[in-house]
Design a protein around this motif. Structure first.
Motif, PDB file in Angstrom:
ATOM      1  N   VAL A 318       0.824  -1.210   0.000  1.00  0.00           N
ATOM      2  CA  VAL A 318       0.000   0.000   0.000  1.00  0.00           C
ATOM      3  C   VAL A 318       0.857   1.258   0.000  1.00  0.00           C
ATOM      4  CG1 VAL A 318      -1.702   1.327   1.310  1.00  0.00           C
ATOM      5  CG2 VAL A 318      -1.939  -1.165   1.101  1.00  0.00           C
ATOM      6  N   TYR A 319       1.804   1.356   0.925  1.00  0.00           N
ATOM      7  CA  TYR A 319       2.583   2.595   1.035  1.00  0.00           C
ATOM      8  C   TYR A 319       3.534   2.777  -0.130  1.00  0.00           C
ATOM      9  CZ  TYR A 319       0.544   3.092   5.630  1.00  0.00           C
ATOM     10  OH  TYR A 319      -0.351   3.248   6.661  1.00  0.00           O
ATOM     11  N   GLU A 320       4.087   1.707  -0.647  1.00  0.00           N
ATOM     12  CA  GLU A 320       4.928   1.823  -1.840  1.00  0.00           C
ATOM     13  C   GLU A 320       4.125   2.426  -2.983  1.00  0.00           C
ATOM     14  OE1 GLU A 320       6.550   1.199  -5.623  1.00  0.00           O
ATOM     15  OE2 GLU A 320       4.787   0.056  -4.942  1.00  0.00           O
ATOM     16  N   HIS A 321       2.886   1.968  -3.142  1.00  0.00           N
ATOM     17  CA  HIS A 321       2.042   2.439  -4.250  1.00  0.00           C
ATOM     18  C   HIS A 321       1.655   3.907  -4.077  1.00  0.00           C
ATOM     19  CE1 HIS A 321      -1.070   2.105  -7.393  1.00  0.00           C
ATOM     20  NE2 HIS A 321      -1.816   2.845  -6.590  1.00  0.00           N
ATOM     21  N   VAL A 322       1.091   4.258  -2.914  1.00  0.00           N
ATOM     22  CA  VAL A 322       0.603   5.631  -2.744  1.00  0.00           C
ATOM     23  C   VAL A 322       1.750   6.626  -2.711  1.00  0.00           C
ATOM     24  CG1 VAL A 322      -1.539   4.908  -1.629  1.00  0.00           C
ATOM     25  CG2 VAL A 322       0.464   5.425  -0.208  1.00  0.00           C
ATOM     26  N   ASN A 323       2.880   6.247  -2.113  1.00  0.00           N
ATOM     27  CA  ASN A 323       4.009   7.174  -2.044  1.00  0.00           C
ATOM     28  C   ASN A 323       4.646   7.382  -3.411  1.00  0.00           C
ATOM     29  OD1 ASN A 323       3.509   7.282   0.676  1.00  0.00           O
ATOM     30  ND2 ASN A 323       5.262   6.031   1.274  1.00  0.00           N
ATOM     31  N   ARG A 324       4.706   6.325  -4.209  1.00  0.00           N
ATOM     32  CA  ARG A 324       5.266   6.452  -5.558  1.00  0.00           C
ATOM     33  C   ARG A 324       4.399   7.363  -6.414  1.00  0.00           C
ATOM     34  NH1 ARG A 324       3.734   3.556  -9.711  1.00  0.00           N
ATOM     35  NH2 ARG A 324       2.942   1.863  -8.394  1.00  0.00           N
ATOM     36  N   LEU A 325       3.084   7.189  -6.354  1.00  0.00           N
ATOM     37  CA  LEU A 325       2.199   8.063  -7.127  1.00  0.00           C
ATOM     38  C   LEU A 325       2.247   9.494  -6.595  1.00  0.00           C
ATOM     39  CD1 LEU A 325      -1.021   5.962  -7.861  1.00  0.00           C
ATOM     40  CD2 LEU A 325       0.968   6.363  -9.326  1.00  0.00           C
ATOM     41  N   GLY A 326       2.351   9.649  -5.278  1.00  0.00           N
ATOM     42  CA  GLY A 326       2.474  10.993  -4.721  1.00  0.00           C
ATOM     43  C   GLY A 326       3.725  11.695  -5.211  1.00  0.00           C
ATOM     44  N   GLU A 327       4.835  10.967  -5.246  1.00  0.00           N
ATOM     45  CA  GLU A 327       6.090  11.533  -5.739  1.00  0.00           C
ATOM     46  C   GLU A 327       5.981  11.904  -7.216  1.00  0.00           C
ATOM     47  OE1 GLU A 327      10.723  10.117  -6.428  1.00  0.00           O
ATOM     48  OE2 GLU A 327       9.465   9.057  -4.979  1.00  0.00           O
ATOM     49  N   THR A 328       5.369  11.029  -8.009  1.00  0.00           N
ATOM     50  CA  THR A 328       5.193  11.316  -9.440  1.00  0.00           C
ATOM     51  C   THR A 328       4.342  12.555  -9.642  1.00  0.00           C
ATOM     52  OG1 THR A 328       5.368   8.958  -9.983  1.00  0.00           O
ATOM     53  CG2 THR A 328       4.338  10.385 -11.623  1.00  0.00           C
ATOM     54  N   LEU A 329       3.283  12.664  -8.855  1.00  0.00           N
ATOM     55  CA  LEU A 329       2.382  13.810  -8.985  1.00  0.00           C
ATOM     56  C   LEU A 329       3.079  15.105  -8.586  1.00  0.00           C
ATOM     57  CD1 LEU A 329      -0.488  14.672  -9.682  1.00  0.00           C
ATOM     58  CD2 LEU A 329      -1.185  14.038  -7.370  1.00  0.00           C
ATOM     59  N   ARG A 330       3.773  15.097  -7.460  1.00  0.00           N
ATOM     60  CA  ARG A 330       4.469  16.317  -7.028  1.00  0.00           C
ATOM     61  C   ARG A 330       5.567  16.709  -8.006  1.00  0.00           C
ATOM     62  NH1 ARG A 330       4.085  13.464  -2.266  1.00  0.00           N
ATOM     63  NH2 ARG A 330       6.280  12.851  -2.423  1.00  0.00           N
ATOM     64  N   ALA A 331       6.300  15.722  -8.513  1.00  0.00           N
ATOM     65  CA  ALA A 331       7.364  16.024  -9.483  1.00  0.00           C
ATOM     66  C   ALA A 331       6.788  16.613 -10.756  1.00  0.00           C
ATOM     67  CB  ALA A 331       8.160  14.758  -9.791  1.00  0.00           C
ATOM     68  N   GLY A 332       5.666  16.060 -11.203  1.00  0.00           N
ATOM     69  CA  GLY A 332       5.031  16.583 -12.413  1.00  0.00           C
ATOM     70  C   GLY A 332       4.532  18.003 -12.224  1.00  0.00           C
ATOM     71  N   ILE A 333       3.936  18.283 -11.068  1.00  0.00           N
ATOM     72  CA  ILE A 333       3.450  19.641 -10.805  1.00  0.00           C
ATOM     73  C   ILE A 333       4.628  20.602 -10.678  1.00  0.00           C
ATOM     74  CG2 ILE A 333       2.107  21.093  -9.237  1.00  0.00           C
ATOM     75  CD1 ILE A 333       0.557  18.560  -8.427  1.00  0.00           C
ATOM     76  N   SER A 422      -4.684  19.844   3.178  1.00  0.00           N
ATOM     77  CA  SER A 422      -3.884  18.899   2.396  1.00  0.00           C
ATOM     78  C   SER A 422      -4.734  18.153   1.378  1.00  0.00           C
ATOM     79  CB  SER A 422      -3.232  17.873   3.334  1.00  0.00           C
ATOM     80  OG  SER A 422      -2.466  18.494   4.331  1.00  0.00           O
ATOM     81  N   GLN A 423      -4.048  17.574   0.408  1.00  0.00           N
ATOM     82  CA  GLN A 423      -4.660  16.672  -0.574  1.00  0.00           C
ATOM     83  C   GLN A 423      -3.927  15.340  -0.509  1.00  0.00           C
ATOM     84  OE1 GLN A 423      -5.666  20.469  -3.418  1.00  0.00           O
ATOM     85  NE2 GLN A 423      -3.906  19.215  -3.858  1.00  0.00           N
ATOM     86  N   PHE A 424      -4.618  14.261  -0.952  1.00  0.00           N
ATOM     87  CA  PHE A 424      -4.131  12.921  -0.673  1.00  0.00           C
ATOM     88  C   PHE A 424      -4.279  11.994  -1.877  1.00  0.00           C
ATOM     89  CE2 PHE A 424      -5.972  14.942   3.022  1.00  0.00           C
ATOM     90  CZ  PHE A 424      -4.955  14.865   3.969  1.00  0.00           C
ATOM     91  N   VAL A 425      -3.262  11.158  -2.058  1.00  0.00           N
ATOM     92  CA  VAL A 425      -3.318  10.067  -3.027  1.00  0.00           C
ATOM     93  C   VAL A 425      -3.758   8.812  -2.282  1.00  0.00           C
ATOM     94  CG1 VAL A 425      -1.976   8.647  -4.631  1.00  0.00           C
ATOM     95  CG2 VAL A 425      -1.509  11.109  -4.428  1.00  0.00           C
ATOM     96  N   SER A 426      -4.556   7.977  -2.945  1.00  0.00           N
ATOM     97  CA  SER A 426      -5.036   6.740  -2.327  1.00  0.00           C
ATOM     98  C   SER A 426      -4.520   5.522  -3.085  1.00  0.00           C
ATOM     99  CB  SER A 426      -6.566   6.717  -2.303  1.00  0.00           C
ATOM    100  OG  SER A 426      -7.078   6.358  -3.580  1.00  0.00           O
ATOM    101  N   TYR A 427      -4.716   4.367  -2.483  1.00  0.00           N
ATOM    102  CA  TYR A 427      -4.330   3.093  -3.092  1.00  0.00           C
ATOM    103  C   TYR A 427      -5.134   2.817  -4.355  1.00  0.00           C
ATOM    104  CZ  TYR A 427      -2.693  -1.814  -2.864  1.00  0.00           C
ATOM    105  OH  TYR A 427      -2.096  -3.033  -3.102  1.00  0.00           O
TER     106      TYR A 427
END
Length: 445
Positions: A318-333, A422-427
């Motif tokens: 779970v945390y690998e997935h949500v953290n990876r997508l969070g990182e991708t989203l922040r990097a893209g923004i 805050s805003q949040f990424v989910s599984y």
């Protein structure tokens, strides 16, 4: 998008609910859209419009709107056996043992019904345990709708931040700027032996996600140790989202005396909790003399949901997935802002993110924090990124709410409705959701 039915529902709500909403942050302009149902990482409103959801109930929905099968089974099983009993249940013990195994500060825990109730109880606990009255809070920090922390101003002029709180209540609260070591050291020099505790979010989560500067929480820990005060981490937002099952305190490497929880610890159901050293938590009645009680505390359905939620996270990626997508989203923004709005600051970590509409940009953005402000002193943005809640309040907050949020909504992306939460990424979110979101950001910026 058509919002006729939401408008009609809001018109009805205004007649029977103050402001038409049951929580102030839901009062979006010109009126909120009403949610009909959730679907994975999406919500569908009353008019059939579909949105990628990054509000996620303001944090508790780690899995999005579709509970994993074990969580759903646990909820249904306990709900079918009876709603509640007014007596202890085994699932309370199971959940308490799980939290105590994983969170560094927790030896014992008391479950309550909301994050606000948790922080109210933690303040009372700190005062009862130490025999002192004063509480230190951070300007821009949020600890629920309670009298002791709805206080603004500075150390020398605290005052209630809302009508309905007597000015005398604020006399026992000392607001200080987050990340300001000089001020907190001065406050302890002047009031240290009267301070029951310091109540602080590890990361400011209701004011744009402000990370601590290097050494700040260590300073708080040392001051509390030196003066016999309690360090209380409010992990209602960060708990089981930042730092995984160990929470933000494990990621920061600073262990508080007491921690408050909410949101994820209840698996999407109403919940709060106060955990910490056994010696301190046992000050609660009936083992101690600090009164704390509640009819719905340790509600079996909530306990079952929370326990199954965290157990599933422990057994899956779970945390690998949500953290990876969070990182991708922040990097893209971050990349989009560098091109289109270089003054804006992307903030967040793990599965949390936000864009703060700061007003000034450095002359060069080379080697800036790549996927969310880390308060790196060698980052070219360091002198411009938010360090305190006041820095976020000074950003272009009206532009976020009146223009940007509206533009993102029309592109099918549901963000928290103002500059602060805050805003949040989910599984349940996918790489396709992130790509679609970045395209919407590109157009809206």
């Amino acid at each position: 998008m058509n919002h006729d039915r939401s408008r009609d529902l809001y018109d009805r709500a205004l007649s029977v609910i103050p402001g038409g909403v049951n929580s102030s942050v839901r009062a979006t302009r010109p009126y909120p859209f009403f949610i009909e149902r959730g679907d994975g990482a999406h919500v569908v409103d009353a008019d059939g419009n579909r949105y990628i959801d990054y509000v996620m109930g303001y944090g508790p929905l780690l899995y999005g709107h579709d509970m994993p099968d074990p969580v759903r089974a646990a909820v249904q099983s306990h709900a079918s056996e009876g709603p509640m009993y007014g007596a202890p249940t085994e699932i309370e013990v199971d959940h308490a043992e799980f939290v105590a195994r994983h969170v560094p500060s927790v030896e014992m825990i008391r479950f309550v019904n909301s994050g606000t109730e948790a922080t109210v109880s933690a303040v009372r606990l700190a005062r009862g345990y130490t025999g002192r009255d004063k509480i230190v809070v951070m300007q821009g920090g949020y600890h629920g709708a309670q009298e002791s922390t709805l206080v603004e101003g500075g150390p020398d002029n605290p005052r209630p931040s809302t009508a309905g709180i007597p000015a005398s209540f604020a006399e026992h609260t000392i607001p200080v700027p987050f990340n300001d070591e000089e001020t907190i050291e001065r406050v302890f020099e002047e009031h240290g032996h009267d301070i029951a505790g310091v109540l602080v979010e590890p990361v400011l989560g209701n004011y744009g996600i402000v990370q601590p500067i290097s050494g700040y929480h260590e300073t708080l820990r040392e001051l509390c140790d030196d003066y016999g005060s309690l360090l209380v981490f409010d992990e209602v937002i960060t708990g089981f989202r930042v730092g995984g099952l160990g929470c933000a305190q494990s990621k920061l490497g600073v262990t508080p005396d007491v921690t408050t929880f909410g949101k994820i610890i209840g698996g999407g159901f109403p919940v709060g909790a106060i955990g910490g050293k056994a010696e301190i938590i046992e000050s609660f009645t009936p083992s101690g003399d600090v009164f704390q009680s509640g009819t719905f505390s340790g509600h079996p359905v909530t306990m079952a949901a929370g326990h199954a939620y965290l157990t599933y996270a422990a057994e899956h990626d779970v945390y690998e997935h949500v953290n990876r997508l969070g990182e991708t989203l922040r990097a893209g923004i971050t990349d989009l802002c560098e091109d289109r709005a270089p003054e804006y600051t992307v903030v967040g970590s793990d599965s949390m993110f936000k864009t703060v509409f700061t007003r000034d940009a450095p002359s060069s953005l080379g080697d800036q924090c790549a996927d969310g402000c880390e308060q790196r002193t060698d980052c070219p943005r360091y002198d411009h990124c938010p360090k305190t809640g006041g820095d976020v309040a000074d950003a272009e907050t009206e532009r976020w709410e009146r223009v940007f949020w509206q533009e993102m909504k029309e592109r099918g992306v549901f963000l928290t409705a103002n500059q602060f939460e805050s805003q949040f990424v989910s599984y349940a979110h996918t790489e396709e959701d992130v790509e679609e979101t970045l395209e919407a950001y590109k157009e809206a910026l």
